[in-house]
Design an enzyme around this catalytic site. Structure first.
Site, short mmCIF file in Angstrom:
data_model
loop_
_atom_site.label_atom_id
_atom_site.label_comp_id
_atom_site.label_asym_id
_atom_site.label_seq_id
_atom_site.Cartn_x
_atom_site.Cartn_y
_atom_site.Cartn_z
N CYS A 7 0.84 -1.20 0.00
CA CYS A 7 0.00 0.00 0.00
C CYS A 7 0.88 1.25 0.00
O CYS A 7 0.56 2.24 -0.67
CB CYS A 7 -0.94 0.00 1.20
N ASP A 30 10.12 -6.34 -8.92
CA ASP A 30 10.44 -6.93 -7.62
C ASP A 30 11.84 -6.49 -7.19
O ASP A 30 12.77 -6.47 -8.00
CB ASP A 30 10.36 -8.47 -7.70
N ASN A 86 1.63 -16.46 -4.24
CA ASN A 86 1.77 -17.20 -2.98
C ASN A 86 0.66 -16.76 -2.05
O ASN A 86 0.38 -15.57 -1.89
CB ASN A 86 3.14 -16.93 -2.35
N HIS A 99 -0.66 -10.26 -4.54
CA HIS A 99 0.25 -9.91 -5.64
C HIS A 99 0.47 -11.11 -6.54
O HIS A 99 0.46 -12.26 -6.09
CB HIS A 99 1.58 -9.36 -5.12
P1 5GP Z 1 5.87 -13.21 -1.56
O1 5GP Z 1 7.00 -13.90 -0.87
O2 5GP Z 1 4.92 -12.57 -0.56
O3 5GP Z 1 5.16 -14.08 -2.56
O4 5GP Z 1 6.51 -12.06 -2.43
C1 5GP Z 1 6.83 -10.81 -1.94
C2 5GP Z 1 7.77 -10.19 -2.92
O5 5GP Z 1 7.85 -8.80 -2.63
C3 5GP Z 1 9.21 -10.74 -2.84
O6 5GP Z 1 9.57 -11.29 -4.10
C4 5GP Z 1 10.04 -9.53 -2.46
O7 5GP Z 1 11.30 -9.50 -3.13
C5 5GP Z 1 9.16 -8.38 -2.88
N1 5GP Z 1 9.34 -7.18 -2.08
C6 5GP Z 1 9.33 -7.09 -0.71
N2 5GP Z 1 9.52 -5.82 -0.32
C7 5GP Z 1 9.64 -5.08 -1.47
C8 5GP Z 1 9.83 -3.69 -1.70
O8 5GP Z 1 9.93 -2.85 -0.79
N3 5GP Z 1 9.91 -3.30 -3.00
C9 5GP Z 1 9.80 -4.18 -4.04
N4 5GP Z 1 9.89 -3.70 -5.28
N5 5GP Z 1 9.59 -5.49 -3.84
C10 5GP Z 1 9.52 -5.94 -2.57
ZN ZN Z 2 -1.78 -3.32 1.23
#
Ligand code: 5GP
Ligand code: ZN
Length: 113
Positions: A7, A30, A86, A99
Site C-alpha cells: 500500500c 520486484d 503465494n 500480488h
Molecule cells: P511473496 O514472498 O509474498 O510471494 O513475495 C513478496 C515479494 O515482494 C518478494 O519477491 C520480495 O522481493 C518483494 N518485495 C518485498 N519488499 C519489497 C519492496 O519494498 N519493493 C519491491 N519492489 N519489492 C519488494
Molecule cells: Zn496493502
C-alpha cells in the site's frame, strides 16, 4: 491499509520502479528478482491474498489478470512466462497484500515447488 508495504508503494511512500498503472492495479519490479524479468502486479485495493477475492469486485480481479498479460506483452516475453501468487504461510507468502509474480526472461524448471 496502514503498515502494508505494498500500500505504501502504491501511494508513493516507498519508492518503486513502476512498469504499469491504471485505476485498479499497479505493477512494479520486484526488489529481489528471481528471473531476468520479475514484476509484481497488485490491486490498488488492499486485500491480503487470493483467499480474500470476495473483497474485490469482478472488474478488479479482471484488471489484475489483464495487467499481467499486458506487462508480459510489453516486456516482449515471446517465449512465455510464469505467474505465481503465494497465498498464506504454506506457500511462504511474505507480503500480505495480494500480488501476482510475473516471471520470465529465461527457461524455467519444470517442477513448480
Ligand atoms: P511473496 O514472498 O509474498 O510471494 O513475495 C513478496 C515479494 O515482494 C518478494 O519477491 C520480495 O522481493 C518483494 N518485495 C518485498 N519488499 C519489497 C519492496 O519494498 N519493493 C519491491 N519492489 N519489492 C519488494
Ligand atoms: Zn496493502
Amino acid at each position: 491499509m496502514e503498515n502494508c508495504i505494498f500500500c505504501k508503494i502504491i501511494n508513493g511512500e516507498i519508492p518503486s520502479t513502476k512498469v504499469y498503472e491504471n485505476d485498479q492495479v499497479y505493477a512494479f519490479r520486484d526488489i529481489n528478482p528471481q528471473t531476468p524479468f520479475h514484476v509484481l502486479v497488485i490491486p490498488k485495493k488492499h486485500v491480503s491474498s487470493l483467499s480474500e477475492t470476495d473483497q474485490l469486485n469482478d472488474a478488479e480481479i479482471a484488471a489484475c489478470l489483464r495487467a499481467v498479460s499486458r506487462v508480459a506483452a510489453e516486456a516482449g516475453l515471446s517465449g512465455g512466462y510464469r505467474v505465481i501468487s503465494n497465498c498464506g504461510p504454506d506457500a511462504c507468502q511474505s507480503v500480505p497484500h495480494l500480488h501476482f509474480h510475473v516471471l520470465g526472461g529465461r527457461q524455467m524448471a519444470l517442477r513448480m515447488a
